[in-house]
Design a protein around this motif. Structure first.
Motif, short mmCIF file in Angstrom:
data_model
loop_
_atom_site.label_atom_id
_atom_site.label_comp_id
_atom_site.label_asym_id
_atom_site.label_seq_id
_atom_site.Cartn_x
_atom_site.Cartn_y
_atom_site.Cartn_z
N TYR A 274 -6.26 -1.94 -2.08
CA TYR A 274 -6.43 -1.44 -0.73
C TYR A 274 -6.11 -2.57 0.24
O TYR A 274 -6.42 -3.73 -0.04
N ALA A 275 -5.52 -2.24 1.38
CA ALA A 275 -5.24 -3.25 2.39
C ALA A 275 -5.64 -2.70 3.75
O ALA A 275 -5.29 -1.57 4.09
N ASP A 276 -6.37 -3.49 4.53
CA ASP A 276 -6.95 -3.02 5.79
C ASP A 276 -7.78 -1.76 5.55
O ASP A 276 -7.89 -0.89 6.43
N GLY A 277 -8.35 -1.62 4.36
CA GLY A 277 -9.15 -0.45 4.02
C GLY A 277 -8.35 0.77 3.65
O GLY A 277 -8.93 1.83 3.37
N GLU A 278 -7.02 0.66 3.61
CA GLU A 278 -6.15 1.79 3.30
C GLU A 278 -5.57 1.64 1.90
O GLU A 278 -5.21 0.53 1.48
N ARG A 279 -5.46 2.75 1.19
CA ARG A 279 -4.97 2.72 -0.20
C ARG A 279 -3.50 2.31 -0.24
O ARG A 279 -2.66 2.90 0.43
N VAL A 280 -3.20 1.28 -1.04
CA VAL A 280 -1.83 0.81 -1.21
C VAL A 280 -1.23 1.40 -2.47
O VAL A 280 -0.11 1.90 -2.46
N GLY A 281 -1.95 1.32 -3.59
CA GLY A 281 -1.44 1.85 -4.84
C GLY A 281 -1.90 1.02 -6.03
O GLY A 281 -2.61 0.03 -5.90
N ASP A 282 -1.47 1.45 -7.21
CA ASP A 282 -1.87 0.80 -8.45
C ASP A 282 -1.25 -0.59 -8.58
O ASP A 282 -0.13 -0.83 -8.12
N LEU A 283 -2.02 -1.50 -9.19
CA LEU A 283 -1.45 -2.77 -9.58
C LEU A 283 -0.48 -2.52 -10.72
O LEU A 283 -0.66 -1.58 -11.48
N PRO A 284 0.59 -3.33 -10.87
CA PRO A 284 0.81 -4.59 -10.16
C PRO A 284 1.35 -4.38 -8.74
O PRO A 284 2.08 -3.43 -8.47
N VAL A 285 0.97 -5.32 -7.87
CA VAL A 285 1.53 -5.38 -6.52
C VAL A 285 1.93 -6.82 -6.23
O VAL A 285 1.29 -7.76 -6.71
N THR A 286 2.98 -6.97 -5.46
CA THR A 286 3.41 -8.29 -5.00
C THR A 286 3.19 -8.36 -3.50
O THR A 286 3.67 -7.51 -2.75
N VAL A 287 2.42 -9.36 -3.08
CA VAL A 287 2.07 -9.55 -1.68
C VAL A 287 2.80 -10.79 -1.17
O VAL A 287 2.79 -11.83 -1.84
N GLN A 288 3.39 -10.70 0.00
CA GLN A 288 4.00 -11.89 0.60
C GLN A 288 3.59 -11.98 2.06
O GLN A 288 3.29 -10.97 2.70
N THR A 289 3.57 -13.19 2.55
CA THR A 289 3.26 -13.40 3.96
C THR A 289 4.56 -13.39 4.76
O THR A 289 5.59 -13.87 4.30
#
Length: 298
Positions: A266-281
């Protein structure tokens, strides 16, 4: 030339209080001689369509009246543009407003921040084509959020508290693989949080050292702990002092991939999805209005 801003309100935020908050903010902006177009999004899709239309028409700014869910929706449109975002906190968490020092519980003072027209750029986190402003969570907290969504017979905070109790009863260590800029880690964890900002969940300082303008993500790993230990740790999570505990590891990275079977992010309290996820700045991805005493840091 008169400035023109679009005020987007989520009327259901804050238990329905956002509509009143929005009216007070609009009145104050007009007092400050700003031309205001007020719109309401009854559904996320409706809000997104109205927002895209406003940005395409050349509005000078977008002001979000609601909580972090509305902010998350708005940044999907404003990220990477020169259109600044103003915040009138009216939700239950308001974590980006906390990070930026925007007055909470005072629509007039928050509107004055927009009227004063001081902006800065901040970083955003990105997962695929999804943007987030504060924290991406996974593990125990995302499992609680998932369970809360299935407890339809409860309402409000009661549902979340019930979900937490039920999830504690089935607490287990989660086998994570973390791929950072310069390392790959394998760890049994209770939760892993990735912070662009420092807090989530209404002020829980899960990544207390995170700054929204340093070009880095802060990663907090709470290693596998017992139910009793997790409950005892809970107060430290709100203060940010958990990072001093032996069960907690912290890292910084421009990019991180999280892998763990059966876990949702979850990001900002909103569902993103199943792992794996790649996060970048993404440095400097969003312009925001800030109070004069908070034009740097955060």
């Amino acid at each position: 030339m008169t400035r023109s801003v679009t005020v987007l309100t989520n009327p259901t935020a804050g238990g329905g209080r956002a509509a009143h908050t929005g009216r007070r903010a609009v009145a104050r902006l007009r007092e400050r001689e700003i031309h205001v177009t007020a719109i309401e999004g009854r559904t996320p899709g409706d809000a997104l369509a109205l927002l895209n239309r406003a940005v395409d028409s050349g509005t000078d700014a977008v002001v979000a009246v609601g909580g972090d869910g509305l902010v998350n929706l708005v940044i999907q449109v404003l990220a990477g543009t020169d259109t600044p975002l103003g915040l009138i906190p009216a939700g239950t968490g308001n974590d980006l407003a906390r990070v930026l020092g925007i007055p909470r519980g005072d629509a007039v003072r928050a509107a004055d921040v927009v009227a004063d027209d001081l902006t800065r750029t901040i970083d955003l986190g990105r997962v695929g084509d999804r943007w987030f402003a504060t924290v991406l969570s996974s593990g125990f907290d995302s499992l609680v959020t998932e369970r809360a969504g299935r407890l339809g017979w409860f309402g409000g905070p009661l549902r979340y508290n019930a979900a937490m109790i039920l999830q504690l009863a089935t607490l287990e260590k989660l086998s994570y693989i973390l791929e950072l800029d310069d390392a790959e880690l394998r760890v049994d964890a209770t939760l892993v949080a990735v912070g662009n900002g420092s807090c989530y969940g209404g002020g829980m300082e899960i990544c207390p050292a995170a700054r929204v303008d340093d070009g880095l993500l802060d990663i907090t790993v709470v290693r596998g702990v017992s139910r009793t230990r997790l409950l005892r740790m809970s107060p430290t999570l709100y203060r940010g002092t958990h990072i001093d505990l032996p069960e907690v590891d912290t890292y910084t990275s421009e990019r991180v991939t999280l892998r763990c079977e059966g876990i949702v992010a979850y990001a900002d309290g909103e569902r993103v999805g199943d792992l794996p996820v790649t996060v970048q700045t993404v440095p400097g991805a969003l312009r925001v209005f800030v109070a004069r005493n908070r034009s740097s840091g955060g």
